[in-house]
Design an enzyme around this catalytic site. Structure first.
Site, PDB file in Angstrom:
ATOM      1  NE  ARG A 133      -2.302   5.809  50.733  1.00 43.60           N
ATOM      2  CZ  ARG A 133      -2.147   5.271  49.760  1.00 43.60           C
ATOM      3  NH1 ARG A 133      -1.341   4.662  48.818  1.00 43.60           N
ATOM      4  NH2 ARG A 133      -2.678   5.579  49.573  1.00 43.60           N
TER       5      ARG A 133
ATOM      6  CE  LYS B 185      -6.420   4.158  52.903  1.00 43.98           C
ATOM      7  NZ  LYS B 185      -6.472   5.302  52.666  1.00 43.98           N
TER       8      LYS B 185
ATOM      9  CG  HIS C 217      -1.651  11.453  54.092  1.00 42.70           C
ATOM     10  ND1 HIS C 217      -1.039   9.940  54.369  1.00 42.70           N
ATOM     11  CD2 HIS C 217      -2.715  11.986  53.892  1.00 42.70           C
ATOM     12  CE1 HIS C 217      -2.059   9.900  53.128  1.00 42.70           C
ATOM     13  NE2 HIS C 217      -2.824  10.538  52.670  1.00 42.70           N
TER      14      HIS C 217
ATOM     15  NE  ARG D  11      -1.230   9.756  49.299  1.00 48.33           N
ATOM     16  CZ  ARG D  11      -1.411   8.249  48.282  1.00 48.33           C
ATOM     17  NH1 ARG D  11       0.070   7.569  47.721  1.00 48.33           N
ATOM     18  NH2 ARG D  11      -2.489   7.794  47.567  1.00 48.33           N
TER      19      ARG D  11
ATOM     20  CG  HIS E  30      -5.878   8.720  44.867  1.00 46.32           C
ATOM     21  ND1 HIS E  30      -5.829  10.036  44.034  1.00 46.32           N
ATOM     22  CD2 HIS E  30      -5.650   8.502  45.696  1.00 46.32           C
ATOM     23  CE1 HIS E  30      -5.423  10.472  46.141  1.00 46.32           C
ATOM     24  NE2 HIS E  30      -4.979   9.812  46.199  1.00 46.32           N
TER      25      HIS E  30
ATOM     26  CE1 TYR F 279      -3.833  17.099  47.865  1.00 52.57           C
ATOM     27  CE2 TYR F 279      -4.461  15.277  46.594  1.00 52.57           C
ATOM     28  CZ  TYR F 279      -3.988  15.293  47.290  1.00 52.57           C
ATOM     29  OH  TYR F 279      -3.910  14.740  48.009  1.00 52.57           O
TER      30      TYR F 279
END
Length: 273
Positions: A141, A164, A218, A221, A244, A253
């Site tokens: 990020r 995050k 973003h 990313r 994640h 994706y």
């Protein structure tokens, strides 16, 4: 006879104060309680929240933001129940969140990447170029890359902290980029970069790139993840690189993989007729 705001303060004292965004979450929750008239907590119901939610939607607040507020308040009751400080059922337990249509993930083509990097090369703030390179090389990020310190460069890898998810992760990078970062003069501070989001935004505008709302930085990313999968990368490896917690986020994706759902051509009932 405790009010909803008092219950929120109790949650903050016993649990919320330990969250990463503790002060901001408390502020949001107290604002919600005030907007609902700060009812006696024992009488707060799903209907009260449903009315509040409807008013917020009418005022222009998005369904996505309402889902977030719903999750915040529901977690307050859940946590107090775990701590034995709330004896009744969670009044929001049966309230369903809105279904949000999946947003299109915008990503840049190779030509667009080259155009953007060339424009960043001409910026007076040279840090924007390096931060963009880091994001494109690691899927970081913008804030994670912009906040890097020299002490986070180790063994030709970048160690991202304060993420995050709250978990640190380490991503290897190409030798050329690593050497460029190691050679950067940071003076008396350990921080590698100045704030350079504005310089990046200006470069994007000069390139004429049209990006969805909220994907200004973003998109880098998303671009990393998209090209990683299109080039044959493993989705589980991508999950670890991006940090994640759930594979659900990464699986977005998967459709970009060269062999995605190709079995449909050969395993359908007509294939052998």
């Amino acid at each position: 006879m405790r009010t909803l705001a008092e219950l929120i303060e109790l949650w903050y004292q016993h649990h919320g104060c330990n969250l990463r965004s503790a002060a901001d979450t408390l502020r949001r929750l107290l604002a919600m309680a005030e907007a609902m008239g700060n009812p006696v907590a024992d009488r707060f119901s799903a209907e009260d929240f449903a009315k509040y939610r409807a008013q917020r939607l009418e005022s222009g607040v998005t369904a996505n933001n309402m889902n977030r507020e719903h999750a915040y308040l529901r977690s307050v009751f859940n946590e107090l129940k775990r701590l034995g400080l709330w004896k009744k059922e969670n009044p929001l337990a049966m309230v369903r969140q809105f279904k949000i249509p999946e947003k299109e993930l915008s990503w840049l083509t190779v030509d667009q990447i080259q155009t953007l990097l060339a424009e960043l090369e001409n910026c007076r703030n040279k840090d924007a170029l390096l931060v963009a390179k880091i994001c494109l090389s690691t899927g970081a990020r913008w804030g994670e890359a912009e906040g890097l310190r020299k002490s986070q460069l180790r063994n030709q890898s970048l160690q991202f902290t304060g993420t995050k998810s709250g978990k640190n992760r380490t991503v290897p990078v190409a030798e050329g980029l690593y050497d460029e970062l190691k050679a950067k003069d940071v003076g008396s501070t350990d921080r590698l970069f100045q704030y350079c989001w504005g310089a990046f935004r200006d470069a994007v505008e000069r390139c004429g790139l049209v990006l969805p709302d909220g994907q200004m930085t973003h998109v880098l990313r998303h671009t990393f993840a998209s090209h990683f999968v299109m080039n044959g990368g493993n989705i589980l490896v991508l999950q670890k690189i991006l940090g994640h917690q759930s594979l659900t986020m990464t699986i977005r994706y998967a459709h970009l993989a060269p062999d995605h759902l190709q079995e449909a051509k050969f395993l359908n009932p007509l294939a052998n007729i």
